[in-house]
Design a protein around this motif. Structure first.
Motif, PDB file in Angstrom:
ATOM      1  N   GLN A 157      32.446  32.639  28.307  1.00 41.37           N
ATOM      2  CA  GLN A 157      33.180  33.062  29.506  1.00 41.37           C
ATOM      3  C   GLN A 157      34.521  33.699  29.187  1.00 41.37           C
ATOM      4  O   GLN A 157      34.925  34.668  29.817  1.00 41.37           O
ATOM      5  N   ILE A 201      28.891  41.025  27.227  1.00 44.73           N
ATOM      6  CA  ILE A 201      30.296  41.354  27.007  1.00 44.73           C
ATOM      7  C   ILE A 201      30.898  40.420  25.972  1.00 44.73           C
ATOM      8  O   ILE A 201      31.747  40.825  25.165  1.00 44.73           O
ATOM      9  N   ILE A 215      21.749  46.901  29.885  1.00 45.07           N
ATOM     10  CA  ILE A 215      22.872  45.998  29.608  1.00 45.07           C
ATOM     11  C   ILE A 215      24.130  46.342  30.398  1.00 45.07           C
ATOM     12  O   ILE A 215      24.869  45.454  30.825  1.00 45.07           O
ATOM     13  N   PHE A 216      24.363  47.637  30.603  1.00 46.84           N
ATOM     14  CA  PHE A 216      25.628  48.028  31.234  1.00 46.84           C
ATOM     15  C   PHE A 216      25.890  47.357  32.584  1.00 46.84           C
ATOM     16  O   PHE A 216      27.032  46.959  32.860  1.00 46.84           O
ATOM     17  N   PRO A 217      24.876  47.197  33.439  1.00 51.32           N
ATOM     18  CA  PRO A 217      25.150  46.508  34.704  1.00 51.32           C
ATOM     19  C   PRO A 217      25.736  45.109  34.516  1.00 51.32           C
ATOM     20  O   PRO A 217      26.589  44.686  35.306  1.00 51.32           O
ATOM     21  N   VAL A 251      27.595  44.163  31.955  1.00 49.71           N
ATOM     22  CA  VAL A 251      28.953  44.341  31.451  1.00 49.71           C
ATOM     23  C   VAL A 251      29.911  44.746  32.580  1.00 49.71           C
ATOM     24  O   VAL A 251      31.073  44.372  32.587  1.00 49.71           O
ATOM     25  N   SER A 252      29.380  45.502  33.520  1.00 49.24           N
ATOM     26  CA  SER A 252      30.240  46.006  34.589  1.00 49.24           C
ATOM     27  C   SER A 252      30.134  45.180  35.867  1.00 49.24           C
ATOM     28  O   SER A 252      30.757  45.512  36.873  1.00 49.24           O
ATOM     29  N   PRO A 305      31.490  42.326  36.767  1.00 49.17           N
ATOM     30  CA  PRO A 305      32.789  41.919  37.326  1.00 49.17           C
ATOM     31  C   PRO A 305      33.483  43.058  38.061  1.00 49.17           C
ATOM     32  O   PRO A 305      34.158  42.838  39.071  1.00 49.17           O
ATOM     33  N   VAL A 306      33.317  44.263  37.564  1.00 49.94           N
ATOM     34  CA  VAL A 306      33.916  45.428  38.224  1.00 49.94           C
ATOM     35  C   VAL A 306      33.308  45.631  39.598  1.00 49.94           C
ATOM     36  O   VAL A 306      34.022  45.735  40.604  1.00 49.94           O
ATOM     37  N   PHE A 307      31.990  45.671  39.656  1.00 53.04           N
ATOM     38  CA  PHE A 307      31.344  45.919  40.941  1.00 53.04           C
ATOM     39  C   PHE A 307      31.580  44.769  41.919  1.00 53.04           C
ATOM     40  O   PHE A 307      31.723  44.990  43.118  1.00 53.04           O
ATOM     41  N   SER A 354      34.291  42.694  42.003  1.00 52.26           N
ATOM     42  CA  SER A 354      35.641  42.656  42.574  1.00 52.26           C
ATOM     43  C   SER A 354      35.972  43.971  43.281  1.00 52.26           C
ATOM     44  O   SER A 354      36.938  44.029  44.051  1.00 52.26           O
ATOM     45  N   ALA A 355      35.155  45.000  43.098  1.00 54.04           N
ATOM     46  CA  ALA A 355      35.323  46.210  43.899  1.00 54.04           C
ATOM     47  C   ALA A 355      34.643  46.061  45.263  1.00 54.04           C
ATOM     48  O   ALA A 355      34.730  46.956  46.101  1.00 54.04           O
ATOM     49  N   VAL A 415      31.495  46.074  45.845  1.00 54.01           N
ATOM     50  CA  VAL A 415      30.278  46.876  45.934  1.00 54.01           C
ATOM     51  C   VAL A 415      29.044  45.983  45.885  1.00 54.01           C
ATOM     52  O   VAL A 415      28.004  46.313  46.440  1.00 54.01           O
ATOM     53  N   LEU A 416      29.160  44.856  45.219  1.00 61.07           N
ATOM     54  CA  LEU A 416      28.021  43.959  45.022  1.00 61.07           C
ATOM     55  C   LEU A 416      28.488  42.508  45.080  1.00 61.07           C
ATOM     56  O   LEU A 416      29.575  42.193  44.604  1.00 61.07           O
ATOM     57  N   MET A 441      19.315  43.800  42.616  1.00 63.68           N
ATOM     58  CA  MET A 441      19.386  45.083  41.915  1.00 63.68           C
ATOM     59  C   MET A 441      18.677  45.008  40.562  1.00 63.68           C
ATOM     60  O   MET A 441      17.906  45.892  40.203  1.00 63.68           O
TER      61      MET A 441
END
Lengths: 202, 202
Positions: free
Chosen positions: A26, A108, A160-162, A164-165, A167-169, A171-172, A174-175, A183
């Motif tokens: 974590q 990550i 893999i990228f989803p 890794v990203s 946390p971005v989506f 806290s944005a 979007v998800l 998804m």
DNA sequence: AAATAATTTAATCAAATGATTAAAATATTT
DNA sequence: AAATATTTTAATCATTTGATTAAATTATTT
């Protein structure tokens, strides 16, 4: 020797390992304090050093474990000489997504710890395993003009990228957690179709 | 006020910022010691606190800067109402790869620091910007049955993932620094073709 | 049951690290 | 040039953190 694990008793050693898995993945090595780990385990700080000698040695154990999982899971499919290229793509996509849904912090963690410390990673012979695989031979045959690494990087990137990203989506806005799981389930169908379409281009 | 930056003299403040950019993006917040930064800058540790108050405040400045670069670069293309979907894909791919070749450590830095600390990221309204974009409208129109996020995650994955996994491929002996640059140049051509092929599937 | 071995705990240590202070050096203003 | 403000330095502080120690507790063997 003590503690006969006859019944359900989980040893202190195993509790610490489990807590270390959780906290290290974590927060990463540097941000993790040994006190975080033993607190998570509900135990004493001296026990960590008693069983594992040091934070670093404990970390190595967890890290090797995670790298084995992260890279090892697709190896059997890569080498299977009985399956078609399309079948391999489906298997790798499905299997990888399922595993990562169980371990969403893994990518990550593994990737950023390898950035910080190549040493451990070199123990695992990923390069040779990959390049000598049946999968790579099939890719070369299908598209001799394109380096197989391009396909591999694309396929792994889309898988893999989803994670890794995420946390971005999240806290944005979007998800949310559920939307993400949905998804990724959809992607099990989508990605093989898309990768095949890529392989079909001239 | 002192130090008239009339000539080429770079202020201590700016030297520290530059060093902080380098060290933070290479090692991450937790693994960076303030001493690493001032050493890199060839300066005194008290100067860091004199100009920036604390490690954390300095980090926030760098982090906001990096997030702006990382997310901001594609925004103009997303909103351009005069370009076709295909054109946008080409522009985003080219522009993003070029920028990341200049800042190869940026993706893993930004993504892993957001994982550790959402707070800063929320200041940037990525979600709304994305969802209201011309690009997303065009994706929906082209493939109403598939969530645009699937395409976006795939495109960004194919662009960004090689940078995130570069340390892996390097220490696995699959790629050296030059091979990586070559590969990314090739991808400027390959990815638009592949993304269009994906969009063409039914 | 006594003796021995293994495990666990509380207390403490030493080094690392972010931060501060007071004085010295340098620049700017009057 | 003197006075004032800003910048830089060396020394030091307080806290955090990984690790150790010695004693207490629990389990195992004789």
């Amino acid at each position: 020797m003590a503690k006969s694990t006859s019944k359900e008793a989980i040893s202190a050693e195993e509790k610490i390992k489990a807590a270390a898995r959780k906290v290290f993945t974590q927060k990463g090595y540097a941000a993790t304090r040994t006190r975080d780990i033993v607190e998570e385990a509900g135990l004493n700080i001296a026990l960590l050093n008693y069983y594992f000698r040091s934070k670093e040695k404990l970390f190595e154990i967890i890290m090797l474990e995670k790298m084995q999982e992260f890279f090892g899971i697709i190896i059997p499919f890569l080498h299977d000489e009985t399956t078609t290229l399309d079948k391999k793509i489906e298997q790798i996509t499905n299997r990888y997504i399922d595993m990562l849904l169980q371990n969403p912090d893994m990518p990550i963690f593994v990737l950023s710890e390898i950035r910080n410390n190549n040493g451990l990673f070199k123990k695992i012979q990923v390069g040779k395993i990959l390049q000598s695989s049946h999968f790579v031979r099939q890719l070369k045959e299908k598209q001799p003009g394109v380096q197989p690494l391009h396909f591999i990087a694309s396929m792994l990137g889309m898988i893999i990228f989803p994670f890794v990203s995420k946390p971005v989506f999240k806290s944005a806005g979007v998800l949310n957690e559920h939307g993400f799981a949905t998804m990724m389930e959809e992607r099990k169908k989508l990605l093989p179709k898309w990768i095949k379409a890529m392989l079909g281009t001239k």
